[in-house]
Scaffold this motif. Sequence first.
Motif, PDB file in Angstrom:
ATOM      1  N   CYS A 234       1.104  -0.919   0.172  1.00 15.90           N
ATOM      2  CA  CYS A 234      -0.077  -0.363  -0.120  1.00 15.90           C
ATOM      3  C   CYS A 234       0.799   1.424   0.214  1.00 15.90           C
ATOM      4  O   CYS A 234       1.539   1.264   0.120  1.00 15.90           O
TER       5      CYS A 234
ATOM      6  N   ARG B  46       1.758   3.353   2.509  1.00 14.61           N
ATOM      7  CA  ARG B  46       2.578   3.192   2.810  1.00 14.61           C
ATOM      8  C   ARG B  46       3.177   2.674   2.997  1.00 14.61           C
ATOM      9  O   ARG B  46       4.633   3.129   3.956  1.00 14.61           O
ATOM     10  N   CYS B  47       3.800   1.139   2.521  1.00 13.97           N
ATOM     11  CA  CYS B  47       4.326   0.870   2.378  1.00 13.97           C
ATOM     12  C   CYS B  47       5.762   1.258   1.289  1.00 13.97           C
ATOM     13  O   CYS B  47       7.433   1.035   1.698  1.00 13.97           O
TER      14      CYS B  47
ATOM     15  N   CYS C 210       4.306  -2.883   7.631  1.00 14.72           N
ATOM     16  CA  CYS C 210       3.515  -1.735   7.812  1.00 14.72           C
ATOM     17  C   CYS C 210       2.787  -1.587   8.709  1.00 14.72           C
ATOM     18  O   CYS C 210       2.080  -2.720   8.498  1.00 14.72           O
TER      19      CYS C 210
ATOM     20  N   CYS D  70      -0.939  -2.074   6.333  1.00 14.69           N
ATOM     21  CA  CYS D  70      -1.412  -3.749   5.497  1.00 14.69           C
ATOM     22  C   CYS D  70      -0.507  -4.887   6.073  1.00 14.69           C
ATOM     23  O   CYS D  70      -0.488  -6.415   5.122  1.00 14.69           O
TER      24      CYS D  70
HETATM   25 ZN   LIG Z   1       1.171  -1.019   3.375  1.00 13.37          ZN
END
Ligand SMILES: [Zn+2]
Length: 278
Positions: free
Chosen positions: A173, A175-176, A247, A250
């Motif tokens: 995602c 944020r990754c 993360c 996810c």
């Molecule tokens: Zn993520």
Amino acid sequence: MDGDSTLEPRQRDRYSRQLLIEGIDPADQRTLLSSCVLVVGVGGLGSSIIQYLAAAGVGTIGIVDDGRVKRSNLQRQVVHTVDDIGDPKVDSAARFVDALNPAIDIETHETRIEPSSAEALLEGHDVVVDALDNFVGRFVVNDAAVLAGIPFVHGAVYGFEGQTTVFRPDGPCYRCLLPEPPGEEGIPSDEPMGVFPTAPGTIGCLQATEVLKLLLGIGEPLEGHLLRYDGTDATFLRTPLKRDPDCPLCGPNGPEIESLETVAYDDRCRIERSASTE
Ligand SMILES: [Zn+2]
């Protein structure tokens, strides 16, 4: 999405050139006509995305933006005109879509996407599209899309450059890719930055392509890869994207989060559990 493969003669005519493409038949066109896509942001990226989704016959397009049309927008935000200056961007964009393809049902949300409202805004949509120009909104859209299980088509531009990818709910995602906004001094301000007129058009067009592929189930979506574009030397660079096991959203080692209502963001947009859940 329904399986009715019949199209009205006018629809067969309107969409005839895409119906000549292998892999797109009348049933697929009906799928597009019964699809529902949420576009968050009606600026340069949003203008490019919305016009192609409407032209292609995506039946319901939700648009979210709390801004009003300014003269300085018109250099790149091509769904707005001088007559729209001062009007809410969502209303201006809705008029554009209505003129281009009156069959499209356009839902306007004159608001800024917030953690408290994001999940309700995303509900019922097949795909959500990031057409934003700020990090905070992008993290909120990402988080709501992951929690709602909706694919998320990301796009961003700066100067001559831009990037895009497709995020799936099971990761990777946003944020990754970016655990927190870049820079040492916190969230970049809302100061306007330079944008070459065609950069959002190019990236938005790529995003619209990914949306249509996702809805039709054709081709290979851009998931798992970040596509970067540099207009100055006309290059594209495609790099692999990996899910971060840690993360906070996810990753399998991240906290269990069921709703954005149970989390809070710190001043770097990082997720922290809110006190109300303890
Ligand atoms: Zn993520």
